[in-house]
Design an enzyme around this catalytic site. Structure first.
Site, mmCIF file in Angstrom:
data_model
loop_
_atom_site.group_PDB
_atom_site.id
_atom_site.type_symbol
_atom_site.label_atom_id
_atom_site.label_comp_id
_atom_site.label_asym_id
_atom_site.label_seq_id
_atom_site.Cartn_x
_atom_site.Cartn_y
_atom_site.Cartn_z
ATOM 1 N N GLY A 194 0.824 -1.204 0.000
ATOM 2 C CA GLY A 194 0.000 0.000 0.000
ATOM 3 C C GLY A 194 0.855 1.249 0.000
ATOM 4 O O GLY A 194 2.066 1.190 0.256
ATOM 5 N N THR A 198 -0.215 4.436 5.110
ATOM 6 C CA THR A 198 -1.549 3.838 5.235
ATOM 7 C C THR A 198 -1.672 2.915 6.443
ATOM 8 O O THR A 198 -2.775 2.461 6.755
ATOM 9 C CB THR A 198 -1.915 3.048 3.955
ATOM 10 O OG1 THR A 198 -0.827 2.190 3.603
ATOM 11 C CG2 THR A 198 -2.190 3.994 2.800
ATOM 12 N N GLY A 199 -0.559 2.594 7.111
ATOM 13 C CA GLY A 199 -0.641 1.808 8.342
ATOM 14 C C GLY A 199 -0.184 0.377 8.219
ATOM 15 O O GLY A 199 -0.637 -0.491 8.973
ATOM 16 N N LYS A 200 0.740 0.095 7.303
ATOM 17 C CA LYS A 200 1.209 -1.294 7.111
ATOM 18 C C LYS A 200 1.976 -1.789 8.338
ATOM 19 O O LYS A 200 1.729 -2.893 8.828
ATOM 20 C CB LYS A 200 2.081 -1.368 5.855
ATOM 21 C CG LYS A 200 1.378 -0.944 4.584
ATOM 22 C CD LYS A 200 2.254 -1.096 3.366
ATOM 23 C CE LYS A 200 3.397 -0.100 3.358
ATOM 24 N NZ LYS A 200 2.937 1.307 3.238
ATOM 25 N N THR A 201 2.888 -0.974 8.832
ATOM 26 C CA THR A 201 3.667 -1.374 10.016
ATOM 27 C C THR A 201 2.763 -1.502 11.235
ATOM 28 O O THR A 201 2.919 -2.426 12.049
ATOM 29 C CB THR A 201 4.769 -0.334 10.290
ATOM 30 O OG1 THR A 201 5.572 -0.188 9.109
ATOM 31 C CG2 THR A 201 5.641 -0.756 11.449
ATOM 32 N N HIS A 416 -5.268 35.650 -10.578
ATOM 33 C CA HIS A 416 -4.871 34.283 -10.947
ATOM 34 C C HIS A 416 -5.733 33.256 -10.211
ATOM 35 O O HIS A 416 -6.312 32.354 -10.836
ATOM 36 C CB HIS A 416 -3.388 34.083 -10.603
ATOM 37 C CG HIS A 416 -2.866 32.723 -10.937
ATOM 38 N ND1 HIS A 416 -2.069 32.476 -12.028
ATOM 39 C CD2 HIS A 416 -3.026 31.518 -10.323
ATOM 40 C CE1 HIS A 416 -1.771 31.184 -12.078
ATOM 41 N NE2 HIS A 416 -2.329 30.579 -11.041
ATOM 42 N N GLU A 417 -5.836 33.399 -8.888
ATOM 43 C CA GLU A 417 -6.623 32.440 -8.102
ATOM 44 C C GLU A 417 -8.114 32.569 -8.400
ATOM 45 O O GLU A 417 -8.847 31.579 -8.396
ATOM 46 C CB GLU A 417 -6.353 32.628 -6.613
ATOM 47 C CG GLU A 417 -4.906 32.407 -6.186
ATOM 48 C CD GLU A 417 -4.389 31.028 -6.542
ATOM 49 O OE1 GLU A 417 -5.194 30.073 -6.621
ATOM 50 O OE2 GLU A 417 -3.169 30.896 -6.764
ATOM 51 N N HIS A 420 -8.930 30.506 -11.458
ATOM 52 C CA HIS A 420 -9.121 29.083 -11.120
ATOM 53 C C HIS A 420 -10.522 28.854 -10.548
ATOM 54 O O HIS A 420 -11.242 27.941 -10.967
ATOM 55 C CB HIS A 420 -8.090 28.644 -10.072
ATOM 56 C CG HIS A 420 -6.702 28.491 -10.594
ATOM 57 N ND1 HIS A 420 -6.390 27.749 -11.707
ATOM 58 C CD2 HIS A 420 -5.515 28.969 -10.123
ATOM 59 C CE1 HIS A 420 -5.078 27.781 -11.914
ATOM 60 N NE2 HIS A 420 -4.523 28.523 -10.965
ATOM 61 N N ASP A 492 0.980 24.802 -12.164
ATOM 62 C CA ASP A 492 -0.277 24.505 -12.870
ATOM 63 C C ASP A 492 0.006 23.837 -14.205
ATOM 64 O O ASP A 492 -0.620 22.832 -14.571
ATOM 65 C CB ASP A 492 -1.067 25.801 -13.105
ATOM 66 C CG ASP A 492 -1.493 26.463 -11.806
ATOM 67 O OD1 ASP A 492 -1.643 25.739 -10.807
ATOM 68 O OD2 ASP A 492 -1.668 27.684 -11.792
#
Length: 606
Positions: A194, A198-201, A416-417, A420, A492
């Site tokens: 994974g 994600t929490g494998k260990t 600019h923002e 978007h 972008d």
């Protein structure tokens, strides 16, 4: 005496020993041998002093070459020696022999001290458990003992399917006879696959915690050393350790560090890492699951693992640990918030909706950042604004309010923002705009955050084109308003170009090229084999078509964004003006402004 005091005493002994040896060596180097006749002549010339007379030797100080140095000489039968010393008024004294035993001890003392130091430094440390000198071949696996807080499945959330897969391993460790009586065999190895975080260990530790058996953890990099044969020896030692402590769980984190494809080294690839991998393959074939030893391994790069490691009989079972969905994110947030004081206003379900793509590590960091911010602000509990600001901090970095930006640049960033945000709002397939900001955060001078309304696992062609159009809308707004463009669109354009390339070469979404995958091979270049003979996935003519298609799609998206902004230029101006004034606009503010409503004067400025 504790370990620290023992180490201090040992080093003090070492220092004193070296000082003693140095003093003996320096003293011996300063004493010269003098003939007896020269000694007698020096008495007459008053060049000797502090004479010590013993049956075997005469010593003292002598002036030679205008320097006073120590000397010694062997005495002869001379009845006039004492009379000559008295006549020349030279001080002297007698000394008895110390005996052969004392002389033996004094001469052997430096060597005894040296042997003691050698024992402490080498032989004793070599027998103290594999972490000192002469123990390179011992495994560095760490044992999770009862003193360590055990991790159970209650500490793992958001990966219910993965936990179900591993519960069978736990049942076997608790009651192996239940499976063996029907002739079934438990998998020898379980590979947890994974993305990072994600929490494998954590899942591997939970397996050992639930089963109540010893848990030996190590990382793939611990097996590979500069000394030949060390990695293979550590692999053997790890499996021997497992057999002695059966039933138990052996866990190798980041196994891709040692389990990569063979043949990728110099001169054919027979290097130390491959010897370690070969030993791992042999050990996995050699041990029987009836012994009660389960091997768990974790990686986020299963594509680089050697095929022999993944075949049946070694890592029989592959357990996917995916990025959590909205329900999983809420469960993970609740696990990490157990030790955090939350206010009644804090709604973790809303935070889960606003964090698509976040893995367990990101969510843990989010909760921690929110707690730290609440503490800095002197609050008694973590409130909803703290959690929402922590999302932005994890995604984009900390706010840089101290960065001074000129009014002109601030206006450019605002338009600019706003470009978007406006195009994202006007396109039917675009994701919902959550926040717009012109406060620098991390590496960005401004940002527009879009969040999906639900978790998506598939994207349509129109949705990808919508994303590309929103990405190029910032530059389109700059060109329309200022008749010039800036460097602010660098990221972008990078993301948009990558999306278009994937559309054409991976997803087969180009009408000219059709339903084919043309992406170049991403395997490792094997020195001596592939460096001059890399395989080409398509011809030069196809490469030209790809370039033409990419340019066409990007130009069409830019033209579409330009037309949408030109037809709604008044809305763009309204958005940009309010953004310059407020610096941050929420999604609700965007809806009001586009509907022609004005924002209340009480809207707080960030």
């Amino acid at each position: 005496m504790n370990k620290q005091a023992k180490n201090l005493a040992l080093w003090m002994l070492i220092i004193v020993g070296f000082i003693y040896l140095w003093l003996i060596a320096s003293e011996k180097s300063k004493v010269i041998d003098v003939d007896y006749s020269e000694f007698k002549q020096a008495i007459k010339e008053h060049r000797v002093s502090d004479i010590i007379i013993s049956p075997d030797i005469i010593s003292g100080s002598i002036i030679k070459d205008n320097k006073t140095i120590k000397f010694k000489t062997v005495p002869v039968q001379d009845t006039n020696l004492v009379q000559d010393l008295e006549n020349n008024q030279i001080k002297y004294k007698g000394q008895k022999n110390r005996g052969w035993f004392v002389e033996l001890v004094l001469s052997a003392l430096p060597w005894i001290l040296f042997l003691v130091l050698w024992y402490f430094l080498f032989f004793r440390s070599a027998s103290m458990g594999g972490k000192q000198i002469f123990s390179f071949g011992r495994s560095k696996a760490h044992l999770q003992t009862d003193k360590t807080k055990k991790v159970t499945f209650a500490d793992v959330a958001g990966v219910e399917e993965s936990k179900e897969e591993l519960k069978e391993i736990i049942q076997f460790l608790k009651d192996p006879a239940r499976f063996q009586k029907l002739g079934g065999k438990i998998p020898k190895g379980v590979l947890l696959v994974g993305p990072s975080g994600t929490g494998k260990t954590l899942l591997a530790k939970a397996v050992a915690g639930e089963a109540g058996v010893p848990f030996f953890s190590s990382s793939g990099s611990e097996f590979v050393e500069m000394f030949v044969g060390v990695g293979a020896s550590r692999v053997r030692d790890l499996f021997d350790m497992g057999r002695k402590n059966a039933p138990c769980v052996l866990f190798i984190d980041e196994i891709d560090a040692v389990g990569r494809h063979r043949g990728a080294g110099y001169g054919g690839g027979h290097d130390e890492r491959e010897q370690t991998l070969n030993q791992l393959l042999v050990e996995m074939d050699g041990f029987d699951t009836k012994e009660g030893v389960i091997l768990l391994a974790a990686t986020n790069r299963p594509d680089v693992l050697d095929s022999a490691l993944l075949r049946s009989g070694r890592f029989d079972r592959h357990v996917m640990v995916p990025v959590p969905d909205i329900k999983g994110r809420e469960e993970i947030l609740r696990v990490h918030a157990r030790n955090v004081k939350l206010s009644e206003s804090a709604d973790l379900s809303i935070i889960a909706k606003r964090t698509p793509g976040f893995v367990g590590a990101d969510l843990a960091n989010l909760v921690n950042e929110a707690a730290l911010m609440a503490a800095r602000r002197g609050k008694d509990a973590v409130e909803m604004p703290d959690l929402e600001e922590a999302i932005d901090r994890v995604m984009s970095g900390p706010e840089l309010k101290s960065r001074k930006i000129s009014d002109k640049e601030k206006k450019i960033i605002a338009f600019h923002e706003s470009g978007h945000a406006l195009v994202a709002k006007l396109l039917p397939n675009a994701e919902k705009v959550h926040k717009i900001s012109i406060i620098p955060r991390g590496m960005a001078l401004g940002y527009t955050i879009q969040l999906p309304t639900e978790d998506k696992y598939l994207l349509t062609k129109e949705e990808i084109l919508g994303k590309v159009t929103v990405l190029v809308a910032g530059r389109a707004a700059e060109k329309l308003i200022f008749n010039d463009i800036t460097t602010g669109s660098e990221n972008d354009l990078k993301v948009a170009t990558s999306m278009v390339f994937n559309m054409i070469c991976i997803f087969g979404m180009s009408e000219k090229l059709g339903n084919v995958t043309l992406k170049k091979r991403e395997e490792e270049v094997f020195l001596g084999r592939d460096i001059f003979t890399q395989e080409k996935m398509y011809s030069e003519k196809t490469a030209q078509i790809i370039d033409e298609e990419m340019k066409r799609i990007l130009d069409e998206a830019y033209y579409k964004a330009t037309e949408l902004i030109r037809n709604n230029i008044d809305k763009l101006n309204r958005l940009a003006e309010n953004l310059v004034e407020k610096e941050i606009l929420e999604g609700e503010d965007l809806v009001k402004l586009l509907n022609g409503e004005s924002l209340s004067a009480e809207t707080p400025k960030a």
